[in-house]
Design a protein around this motif. Structure first.
Motif: not given
Lengths: 232, 231
Positions: A131, A135, A140, A144, A151, B157, B160-161, B164
């Motif tokens: 992840l 980015i 950001k 994230f 989570l 959720l 949505t991440m 991007q």
């Protein structure tokens, strides 16, 4: 560039010393377990690495929350350091556990709650890095990352509870003993010395590695800023 | 403009987003047809991959169904968010003077509706193809609903991440599956028990865990949704 702090150098030396002592305690000092023999000695490092792996996971989730509240990138570096160090230790836990499981359970792997949760946690860590990689914007990326550790930190314990519905054969050495567990044993006092020292040693090593990684993160950021300045 | 109109209530804004999504989907039927055809294909593939004869079928039915729902769900989640991103609708939604959580609940509810509609078609088809009529007991359908809610809550959720990021669609299953393993396992455990003929009281433990997961993973995305949409 700031030079390496003296306290960190001292901690490096202490880490190496306690790792040496812990190795001695686990391999020589602790008595050989009656049923399983020498392979049981893996246990000390297995628990040590598992403990810091979990510690890192909790530290990361807390750092994530603090980041979301304060929006200070310092906490993002803290979080990445915790996840990275803990990924490595968790991997070691799984490998060491497999080495023990082969003679004790006669299999490298079984879908037991602890094993499965460990594997899933490791996958959450890997997803976390994938992840972040996708980015570019540091702010950001931090947001994230923080959301995902949060989570993951909540989902991992529930995973454990759910898989518990299926049976377990993993021994519980501390606390109550499950009836179906295989390869369980009770510790003698010398074993306890080796056990608690291993926990202590790995905690020191964890702090040392975390510190290095946070420092590296800060340096990385500085390099990025300098590069930006050069290209302007 | 009256004051009420310039600041719609959370419920009003949520329903407006749901209405928009459903209207768009009703006209194009892109998402729905993709999810449905995909689900049916997965079931057919499982039939051959697992040699679903009468013995095996009973024990793996719940697993096959939930794997299908999870895969189809990812497809839907990805598409529903990609549409917002590609056509610049997300910026419009963010500019609207509504609470951000209305966007989350709106998207989550419309995603849930798509998933439930697909399930409402896949389950009878599965029942007919494999002669598994225990699927139609209310407890089983309740478990399907609970499982879908948990899955979609986190899924909304995370999608949505993921839209991007640079990897976009590829990333969603990688992020989503490890987090939703508890909901999938509990759902498989509960629905598998019900298919095997157990009472609701006998599968209460996984059902309780499902409810627990649903509550936690609806409340948490609601609280942190702001952090994944701010620009």
């Amino acid at each position: 560039m700031q030079s390496k702090p003296i306290a960190l150098t001292i901690l490096d030396v202490v880490s190496i010393v306690v790792l040496g002592i812990s190795t001695y305690l686990a391999l020589v000092f602790a008595p050989t377990e009656a049923v399983m023999g020498d392979v049981q000695r893996v246990f000390y490092f297995h628990i040590g690495t598992a403990w810091v792996g979990l510690l890192g996971f909790v530290v990361a989730a807390v750092a994530g929350i603090v980041y979301l509240v304060t929006k200070d990138l310092k906490w993002d570096r803290f979080e990445v350091a915790a996840v990275e160090v803990s990924t490595m230790f968790f991997f070691l836990t799984i490998v060491l556990g497999s080495i023990w499981a082969r003679p004790a359970w006669n299999t490298w792997w079984t879908w037991d709650p602890r094993l499965t949760t460990a594997a899933i946690t490791e996958l959450i860590y890997i997803a976390y890095f994938m992840l972040r990689q996708g980015i570019d914007d540091p702010e950001k990326r931090a947001r994230f990352g923080a959301v995902y550790t949060l989570l993951g930190g909540l989902s991992a314990p529930i995973t454990f509870m759910v898989i518990r519905l299926f049976r377990t054969i993993h021994p519980v050495v501390i606390g109550s003993q499950s009836a179906e567990a295989q390869g369980g044993f009770s510790m003698s006092s010398d074993m306890k010395v080796a056990f608690f020292f291993a926990l202590f040693a790995f905690t020191i090593i964890f702090v040392d590695l975390m510190w290095h990684r946070i420092r590296l993160g800060a340096l990385q950021e500085k390099v990025e800023q300098l590069k930006l300045k050069m290209s302007n | 403009m009256t004051d009420k109109k310039s600041h719609p209530s959370l419920l009003g804004a949520t329903l407006a987003i749901v209405q928009k999504d459903l209207a768009a989907e009703f006209r194009s039927r892109e998402l729905f047809s993709a999810m449905l055809v995909f689900s049916l294909l997965v079931i057919i593939i499982f039939n051959f991959a697992l040699e679903l004869d009468i013995e095996v079928r009973r024990t793996v039915a719940a697993g096959v169904l939930w794997t299908t729902f999870a895969f189809a769900g990812t497809l839907g989640l990805n598409r529903s968010m990609a549409v917002e991103k590609d056509r610049g609708c997300m910026d419009g939604l963010l500019l609207a003077p509504v609470d951000r959580s209305a966007i989350f609940f709106g998207k989550a509810i419309s995603n849930l509706v798509f998933m439930l509609v697909v399930e409402a078609i896949v389950l009878p088809v599965y029942a007919v193809l494999y002669n598994e009529m225990r699927i139609f007991q209310p407890a089983f359908l309740g478990v399907v609903l609970l499982g879908s809610i948990g899955y979609i809550g986190v899924g909304t959720l995370l999608s949505t991440m993921s839209v991007q990021t640079r990897m976009r669609e590829v990333l969603l299953p990688i992020l989503l599956f490890p987090i939703t393993i508890p909901v999938l396992l509990a759902a498989v455990k509960a629905s598998g028990g019900l298919i095997a003929g157990a009472d609701l009281s006998e599968v209460m433990t996984p059902v309780t865990l499902l409810i627990f997961y649903d509550v936690v993973f609806t409340a948490l995305p609601y609280m942190i949704f702001d952090s994944v949409v701010e620009e």
